[in-house]
Design a protein around this motif. Sequence first.
Motif, PDB file in Angstrom:
ATOM      1  N   GLY A 143       0.695  -1.361   0.058  1.00 24.15           N
ATOM      2  CA  GLY A 143      -0.121   0.023   0.125  1.00 24.15           C
ATOM      3  C   GLY A 143       0.640   1.386   0.011  1.00 24.15           C
ATOM      4  N   LYS A 168      -0.883   6.491   3.079  1.00 29.69           N
ATOM      5  CA  LYS A 168      -2.053   6.641   3.942  1.00 29.69           C
ATOM      6  C   LYS A 168      -2.339   5.496   4.813  1.00 29.69           C
ATOM      7  N   HIS A 169      -1.933   4.316   4.188  1.00 31.14           N
ATOM      8  CA  HIS A 169      -2.104   3.206   5.074  1.00 31.14           C
ATOM      9  C   HIS A 169      -1.343   2.832   6.206  1.00 31.14           C
ATOM     10  N   TYR A 170      -0.490   3.738   6.533  1.00 27.67           N
ATOM     11  CA  TYR A 170       0.702   3.844   7.572  1.00 27.67           C
ATOM     12  C   TYR A 170       0.400   5.081   8.434  1.00 27.67           C
ATOM     13  N   GLY A 176      -4.951  -4.951   8.354  1.00 22.51           N
ATOM     14  CA  GLY A 176      -5.638  -3.620   8.703  1.00 22.51           C
ATOM     15  C   GLY A 176      -7.088  -3.591   8.724  1.00 22.51           C
ATOM     16  N   LYS A 179     -10.950   0.809   6.308  1.00 25.18           N
ATOM     17  CA  LYS A 179     -10.181   1.917   5.329  1.00 25.18           C
ATOM     18  C   LYS A 179      -9.028   1.616   4.490  1.00 25.18           C
ATOM     19  N   HIS A 180      -8.529   0.560   4.946  1.00 21.78           N
ATOM     20  CA  HIS A 180      -7.260   0.268   4.088  1.00 21.78           C
ATOM     21  C   HIS A 180      -7.693  -0.654   2.968  1.00 21.78           C
ATOM     22  N   TYR A 181      -8.923  -0.890   2.763  1.00 26.18           N
ATOM     23  CA  TYR A 181      -9.565  -1.536   1.361  1.00 26.18           C
ATOM     24  C   TYR A 181     -10.491  -0.814   0.475  1.00 26.18           C
TER      25      TYR A 181
END
Lengths: 463, 463
Positions: free
Chosen positions: A159, A162-164, B159, B162-164
């Motif tokens: 990813g 934003k995923h972190y 996660g 929101k991560h998807y």
Amino acid sequence: MNRFKSIIAGLSEIVGPSGVLTESTDLVAYSYDGTSNWHATPDVVVLPTTTEQVAAVMQLAYDQEIPVTVRGAGTNLSGGSIPVEGGIVLCMTRMDRILDIDAANFTATVEVGVVLNKFNQALARQNLFFPPDPQSFLAATIGGCAAENSGGPYAVKYGIFKHYLLGMQIVLPGGRILNLGGKTVKNVTGYDLTLLLCGSEGTLAVITSVTLRLLPRPETRQTILAIFDEVTTAGGAVHRIRQSGLIPAKIEMIDNWIIRRIEEMSPLGLPRAAEAILLFELDGNSAAVENESREVIRLCREADAVDVRPAKDAEEAENFWAARRAGFSAIWGNSPTVLAEDVTVPTDRMAELISTIQTISRRHDVPVVMIGHAGDGNLHPCILTDKKNAEHFHRAEQVASEIFSTALALGGVISGEHGIGLEKKKFLKLAMEPGAIELLKSIKQVFDPKGLLNPGKIWEAGP
Amino acid sequence: MNRFKSIIAGLSEIVGPSGVLTESTDLVAYSYDGTSNWHATPDVVVLPTTTEQVAAVMQLAYDQEIPVTVRGAGTNLSGGSIPVEGGIVLCMTRMDRILDIDAANFTATVEVGVVLNKFNQALARQNLFFPPDPQSFLAATIGGCAAENSGGPYAVKYGIFKHYLLGMQIVLPGGRILNLGGKTVKNVTGYDLTLLLCGSEGTLAVITSVTLRLLPRPETRQTILAIFDEVTTAGGAVHRIRQSGLIPAKIEMIDNWIIRRIEEMSPLGLPRAAEAILLFELDGNSAAVENESREVIRLCREADAVDVRPAKDAEEAENFWAARRAGFSAIWGNSPTVLAEDVTVPTDRMAELISTIQTISRRHDVPVVMIGHAGDGNLHPCILTDKKNAEHFHRAEQVASEIFSTALALGGVISGEHGIGLEKKKFLKLAMEPGAIELLKSIKQVFDPKGLLNPGKIWEAGP
């Protein structure tokens, strides 16, 4: 003029005289970004070292109604850091402390001026890893990555920025300091303002520090290089590998133009006639990486790769990846002006995108070199032109415009990781419905009622 | 009354008579959520089947200034779906079509009424997988998951919702339909409105469909159950495993109260005296899962587990996980009222959180049962009480309040995955700075200037 003199005196009081630049030789260094395609000189550059200083600068700017454009290392590629209305450039590079690496919880809190590569070096010493890897990582700051929501090759498996993102400290126009989010992955406390700020290209608030989720460093990494006669064959290999259920960490593609430049600059013995090279990285548990590497090699051969070469060791792997990065430099070295695009399409439309772009390139007689994150559909068509040659540049802009339309027609987007900035703002209307653009403007108004923060970006002026 | 009659006639015209419920026996079914802790009866329930119907309903509601509360299956746990100001409940369960599963690109587009479990069953047939797994997955709708930003056990490795999230279709108050985002992971086109909507608890717009990122189904899964004498010992095992660099897909914890309930209901032969059980799931490449399972077993033993049992086969694994879910039902079966909290702390503070909650529970003489996502610091302290016993309920509320303060003091958050809703709105001020809450309210004003959408949630009325 007198007004600005008193403003500069005020800024010097806040950050000290060494934190304020006003000489024209200094200002010019803050007038362009990673592409040099746009220029605008600020009236003054301010280099704060604390959040409190940022707050005081923002308050002064708000009271005096001076535009403020925030930047880090300026490696961005769509004009986001250009101070088009002059005023203050707020350069965050001196806020470069790693405040906390919490190995027990896999989080870190860092000031925004920390350089991404330096951050990952510090993490590596604790066997930790922060995946987002824009290819400017040797210079890019974490703050720039947050403001642009940076991606990179690792996006296939890991990813993007934003995923972190877990938390941040910001300063609003007007000078109010706010702490948002936290340090847990699960956190549903009101609307997620951190994710609204992420990718907002410095138009809503000044980010001063961020809290990030980390991963344990993978046990092993294996790089594999595969050579193909045709771009579509390479695309077929990517499709087979993805459909097999494997998730490589990276799948990168470089085209013939770049293959030949690499062989000129630092020969790797690549066949100069090859139309496309794929570079894979697999990572994780050693046994899994071994199995998966075998599988990738087998699937590439089945998909008619001319040659497949697993890197013998870490050094050879690093050479392969250095070549990938050198390819990008080669592009800039070979052309006075480069329009570095980053359209993104559903992965299985990438071969079609590439072949359409080749047709567009031929029709307008403007060279387009292609580097792509083949694993996630993010292509970098680099349009080679010369701004000083108005006629050629006009054709190059036409090529860019047609590339955007093509990406949208294929179900994609006009920017995967570079942002809209100045370059693509006139195309935003093609990519976003009018009602959504109205919402962006209203949200901007909430954060920045005077419109002082990074003005002139993302959308065009007017209704 | 006459006004409402004409409104109901208007609604019937939009969705057809079978899509409008007005009988009190029907309305009561839409007056509570998964906890039954709050009740409020709507004036009318509307069940649309298309986005256009939703738009027409929203326009009517806007013109007539009627509150609208959107809901799916109503499995939420913090009161988010309760129509506290009456008006319309917009129930999305009839918009339940899976519009597209794009296996080549690992994306799916679904209407919001699709039940999560049904979605994953459809995906499994194509060897695909959507990780977010709130434990209400047998009934919960995708729309509820989007509005609440749902998590679940898989958050450790994969996660949360929101991560998807890649794209969505929404209807604004007033009836405007907007398409946001797209179907690529990389997309930086203006502010990310999809992520602003995700977790907004139905207060900004009605989500009608979402486009989601999928993963290939892992090759293998292995469940391991480990039994501990003490909660802190179990916490130590989790710490060792996480620090070893392993990333299990799930790490769940259940406490002694639940262990005993499980042994009463469907005996697994668990030692009734055990203070804590950890349940792990490892998934991925077979060779890796084999190695990693050995390592998890070894590390649990090193950390003084009383017993460690890898599931022999898929059936035994399913039994272990069914027991984990049954634990939650047991809690509701044993108490007239349950306050199901979901505070979340940095993972290494979880043992401290648990022991502090045990002290709070004893001090107020109110039982608190604990189920926890030990891998990500998300704990579910379930406070057993009875709303009808005012004195006991008051003490239970005191316990909840102290649990929130404890989580915040440990660097955590008041809600990891259930949302603020009604239950925690009076605690929002403890968890969020006043300036941030002002921003939430201003953003709400942008989307919903008349304040009609899910009123009375997230923050308290007043300045």
